[in-house]
Design an enzyme around this catalytic site. Structure first.
Site, PDB file in Angstrom:
ATOM      1  N   GLU A  99       0.079  -1.067   5.666  1.00  0.00           N
ATOM      2  CA  GLU A  99       1.134  -0.679   6.600  1.00  0.00           C
ATOM      3  C   GLU A  99       1.100   0.817   6.870  1.00  0.00           C
ATOM      4  O   GLU A  99       1.358   1.260   7.994  1.00  0.00           O
ATOM      5  CB  GLU A  99       2.501  -1.083   6.036  1.00  0.00           C
ATOM      6  CG  GLU A  99       3.669  -0.906   7.005  1.00  0.00           C
ATOM      7  CD  GLU A  99       4.328   0.477   6.945  1.00  0.00           C
ATOM      8  OE1 GLU A  99       5.194   0.755   7.799  1.00  0.00           O
ATOM      9  OE2 GLU A  99       3.975   1.274   6.047  1.00  0.00           O
ATOM     10  N   ASP A 121       0.837  -1.200   0.000  1.00  0.00           N
ATOM     11  CA  ASP A 121       0.000   0.000   0.000  1.00  0.00           C
ATOM     12  C   ASP A 121       0.868   1.245   0.000  1.00  0.00           C
ATOM     13  O   ASP A 121       2.053   1.196   0.347  1.00  0.00           O
ATOM     14  CB  ASP A 121      -0.941   0.015   1.206  1.00  0.00           C
ATOM     15  CG  ASP A 121      -0.215   0.223   2.530  1.00  0.00           C
ATOM     16  OD1 ASP A 121       0.772  -0.503   2.770  1.00  0.00           O
ATOM     17  OD2 ASP A 121      -0.632   1.084   3.332  1.00  0.00           O
TER      18      ASP A 121
END
Length: 415
Positions: A178, A83
């Site tokens: 994350e 991400d």
């Protein structure tokens, strides 16, 4: 070892896929678009010859490179997240390739006069003569942490194609979310089954980190009382004035813009308010556990002091711990840091061992039973339009992964 063209092609194929995460979502992954890259990565791992490739219902990816030695050696892992930060748009990323960087200003976007300059970003001067990948000035790049993913897959591919390099069993893992602090939340440590791992999620070449902040969030809610301003004497309580008093009562120099290295801080990142109610959102950070606890106590004492000035409770402060300094879990197994340091030295990379002024999946994973220091992925200026990564740094990170695998294979597993 790995050609520039190969690294560039792989990396740019990742960053052009939008994987921005969303802190306001309660799903995993937090955005559906993260699946676009997750599925691609799972297929790519299979294509290069990795075994036991899995992708679960939450988009966590794991795969195995089997050992090619006959003796029993530790199983190690390498982990990165796919991400990108919600701080700045990751849609329609248009990477620019700057070959043989000349050392001066780089025009990212001529129309909008967006310039990446070494006068402001001095780290650029380290990379004169190298190949840089930048943004076009309108998005972030996504080297955080697609550079890490590129390096891990490239290293696994190289080890598969060069069986003369001896290594033990290697596990790789790629995680969603994350950037919003959830990358390790649903990571199955037992399934991963590694003795230890490394996150490839650091910045400049040479970084090796096994310390990070202790972290908490704080939500301060101030309740006021609204009445007609023409008749407000002795009746109105303006929550915004109380909020201002709260803000100004905390140490002004203990904020991110005034601190560095091991210095902690209070960071006010959001204010929403009117007369009736104001809400302040803080993050609290400190490397030292005692100082961290003291910071939380300071906020609670301030809350109590301000409440004592009113006939009713006007302020509530909710503090939640987020993660802790992984040093406590790494120090008993410092040989895993020593191996990474030795790998860098053998590759003529100067190790830069320092504390992370932030968090990492490795912190949470270390407390979940998987000791996990952090290694450089090569990028700079994360989470914004000035992000860039030197291709040579990505190649070196790939080599570090291979060298760690090689050095670990020299060690007999004792338990």
């Amino acid at each position: 070892m790995i050609s520039k063209e190969h690294i560039i092609k792989r990396f740019t194929s990742y960053v052009t896929i939008d994987t921005q995460s969303d802190p306001n979502s309660d799903t995993t992954p937090s955005t559906k678009k993260q699946w676009d890259l997750a599925n691609k990565l799972a297929e790519e791992l299979k294509a290069i010859g990795m075994q036991d490739v899995t992708i679960d219902d939450n988009a966590y990816i794991m795969a195995t490179l089997p050992s090619n030695v006959s003796h029993n050696v530790p199983t190690i892992g390498f982990i990165s997240h796919f991400d990108t930060s919600p701080d700045f748009t990751g849609a329609n990323v248009k990477p620019q390739i700057i070959k043989n960087y000349h050392g001066g200003d780089i025009v990212l976007n001529k129309e909008e006069n967006i310039i990446l300059s070494p006068d402001y970003f001095e780290d650029l001067k380290q990379y004169i003569g190298q190949t840089l990948i930048t943004t076009d000035g309108t998005t972030l790049l996504g080297a955080d942490d697609k550079a890490g993913i590129c390096e891990i897959i490239s290293a696994m591919e190289y080890l598969i194609n060069h069986p003369e390099i001896k290594h033990g069993k290697i596990r790789v893992g790629f995680t969603p979310d994350e950037e919003i602090g959830r990358g390790a939340h649903k990571f199955d440590v037992e399934k991963f089954a590694a003795d230890w791992a490394y996150t490839m999620d650091g910045s400049q070449i040479g970084e090796l980190e096994y310390e990070n902040f202790n972290a908490a969030s704080a939500v301060v809610t101030i309740k006021g009382k609204i009445v007609h301003p023409g008749y407000a004497k002795g009746k109105m309580i303006n929550s915004m004035y109380i909020a201002t008093e709260f803000i100004n009562s905390l140490p002004r120099i203990e904020t991110p813009e005034h601190t560095e290295e091991y210095q902690g801080f209070f960071h006010l990142h959001t204010i929403n308010g009117d007369v009736e109610q104001t809400k302040l959102q803080y993050i609290i950070r400190d490397h030292d556990k005692g100082h961290f606890e003291a910071r939380k106590e300071v906020m609670q004492k301030l809350t109590n002091e301000l409440n004592s000035q009113y006939e009713r409770e006007v302020i509530t402060t909710e503090i939640k711990d987020q993660y802790f300094n992984m040093r406590e879990k790494i120090e008993p197994v410092m040989h895993i840091v020593d191996i990474a340091e030795e790998a860098m030295k053998q590759l003529n990379i100067e190790p830069l061992i320092k504390a992370i002024r932030g968090g990492t999946d490795g912190s949470q994973l270390s407390y979940m039973g998987l000791p996990c220091p952090n290694i450089f992925a090569g990028g700079h200026n994360f989470h914004g339009r000035y992000e860039y990564v030197p291709v040579e740094s990505m190649i070196k990170a790939t080599e570090v992964i291979c060298k760690i695998a090689e050095l670990t294979a020299l060690k007999e597993k004792t338990t």
